[in-house]
Design an enzyme around this catalytic site. Sequence first.
Site, short mmCIF file in Angstrom:
data_model
loop_
_atom_site.label_atom_id
_atom_site.label_comp_id
_atom_site.label_asym_id
_atom_site.label_seq_id
_atom_site.Cartn_x
_atom_site.Cartn_y
_atom_site.Cartn_z
N ASN A 1 5.20 -0.82 4.04
CA ASN A 1 4.45 -0.22 4.80
C ASN A 1 5.17 0.08 6.08
OD1 ASN A 1 2.37 -0.31 2.87
ND2 ASN A 1 1.52 -2.19 3.72
N THR B 1 0.74 -1.24 0.08
CA THR B 1 0.03 0.07 -0.02
C THR B 1 0.75 1.41 0.22
OG1 THR B 1 -1.94 -1.05 1.17
CG2 THR B 1 -1.80 1.26 1.30
N ASP C 1 -9.26 -3.27 0.34
CA ASP C 1 -8.10 -3.89 0.92
C ASP C 1 -8.45 -4.86 1.90
OD1 ASP C 1 -5.20 -4.51 0.40
OD2 ASP C 1 -5.23 -3.87 2.61
N LYS D 1 -7.07 4.64 5.42
CA LYS D 1 -5.93 4.37 6.03
C LYS D 1 -4.91 5.72 5.99
CE LYS D 1 -5.20 -0.15 4.11
NZ LYS D 1 -4.62 -1.07 3.17
N ASP D 2 -4.05 5.91 7.06
CA ASP D 2 -3.31 7.13 7.31
C ASP D 2 -2.46 7.34 6.06
OD1 ASP D 2 -1.63 4.88 7.67
OD2 ASP D 2 -1.61 5.47 10.06
N ARG D 3 -1.48 6.04 5.65
CA ARG D 3 -0.77 6.00 4.44
C ARG D 3 -1.48 6.39 3.18
NH1 ARG D 3 -1.15 0.94 6.55
NH2 ARG D 3 -1.55 -0.65 5.23
ZN LIG Z 1 -3.34 -4.93 1.61
#
Ligand SMILES: [Zn+2]
Length: 537
Positions: free
Chosen positions: A94, A73, A297, A156-158
């Site tokens: 990640n 990701t 995801d 998600k933060d990222r």
């Molecule tokens: Zn994944």
Amino acid sequence: MKKYLHFILLFFVATSFAQNKQPKLVVGIVVDQMRMEYLQRFQSDFSENGFKRLMNDGYTFHNMHYNYMPTYTAPGHASVYTGTTPAIHGIVSNEWFHRTLKKEVYCTDDESVSTLVSGTEKEGKMSPRNLQATTITDELKLSTNFKGKVIGMSIKDRGAILPAGHFADWAFWYSKTGNFISSSFYGKTLPKWVEEFNNEKQYLPYLEKGWSLLKPIETYNESLVDNNPYEGKLYKKEPVFPYDLKQMYENNDAGVLRVTPFGNDVLANLAKRAIEKENLGKDDVTDFLAVSFSSTDYIGHTFGPRSIEIQDTYLRLDLTIADFLNYLDKTVGKGNYLVFLTADHACAENSTHLKDHKYEVDNISYKEVSKDLIAFSNETFGANLLLKYDSYNVHLDKEAIKAKGLDLTKVKQSFKDFLYTKNYVKRVYTEEEILASSGNDQLLSFVFKGYDPTQNGDLYFVYKPGFVEYSATGATHGSPYAYDTNVPCIFYGWNIPKGKSHDKKVITQIAPTLAQKLKITLPNGTNSEVLNEILEK
Ligand SMILES: [Zn+2]
């Protein structure tokens, strides 16, 4: 009078030209773990106004691929937006064991910042500081003297932070408290409209209602049956519809929303609110909204790509996207906005499913690999010379090797020989081999583009096709193989011709293409060809 009319006419021509010179808004959509083939397999069940509208009225690249590993990701989002790969932008995974710092780091961790929402102290210590290259959103900021607004958002933060880049006005991500949060990197306090959005607790009605199928179960014939052996459990519940989300929420927290299709809906609602409250796409300076849908995801990991859970998620996301496009038409205006849609990686088949059909692949346990390497080291050298095994990366303990008077090159070679005795290993490369890569070895070129010698391991290995480092149920990603690399890539809207291409393209082409389209500077790390098909002839 004639002269006057002429002047009016000129004025209209001039203003309409000015309006079309730049889009008012660019919307980047990343769908986490989306395979290209979903657009084909589920097509007969899609509406006319969502994915099909983008494909029919926009330009679709059917053969778009990631060109490095690991296909995860954080590197995925960073590569889409920087137009380069982890070797240059530095987001090598990640979370990873960092060779120089000798500790685990998380892609967007930043000890120097703090959360803007109380109760989310750890979740909010995030910024884009580990990202070493500029993004297309950064270049838009520079090119507009910081007048164009840039906002990133995701569950998600990222997925929110990396696309929005270093100069972003804001990035917002979802916390298990049910709130969208941000950090002091972006501002002193959360914007009032986000606070108000949080106070609405939009996740609650979704969780109270639960998750049942959108359509009659017999229409999900593109997927395996419900409750098949390749699906994992959702919060300990058997993988069978309908899901009582209320109970899961009461036993856990609002993080449950992430693993349901409704994470996408709440995020889309936040995106619409941002357009309204931040006046995105209202003036002639181009703004950029980067949206990353993560629930796809979480659901893919739990149930796998052949589950009716994932099919239902995409049928619902199709409606969410239809509604969002309709909103953009009404607020920014058709032809005034440019949308692109892609994914941060795709995903593998469940390996047990393949094995049950006589393809001899397997799922490998990360812990087992680590244990094997330690046992080998103790047996061969009478000491544990493994500093850390970290998905594909073998970090050797150089101090211990030196203390024992051993030759590092020979130690590397014996670890390499050992790994080649394993039935799941396709290739093992040393740091020296990776850095000397000529690009002729297909797998080595993927490793080379994903490798940073200041952060990655002394040895790096690649699994054979079909093997995954994961549990027996669900699915994962990370490899350099087509199932993980082939993602959708659709451009739609402002100055985008209708069409499609089946030529091979790579993910790092998206950012420089956008830069040329917007006539702004290229992100600083990119070295890619552009997608000529959608640029003016
Ligand atoms: Zn994944």
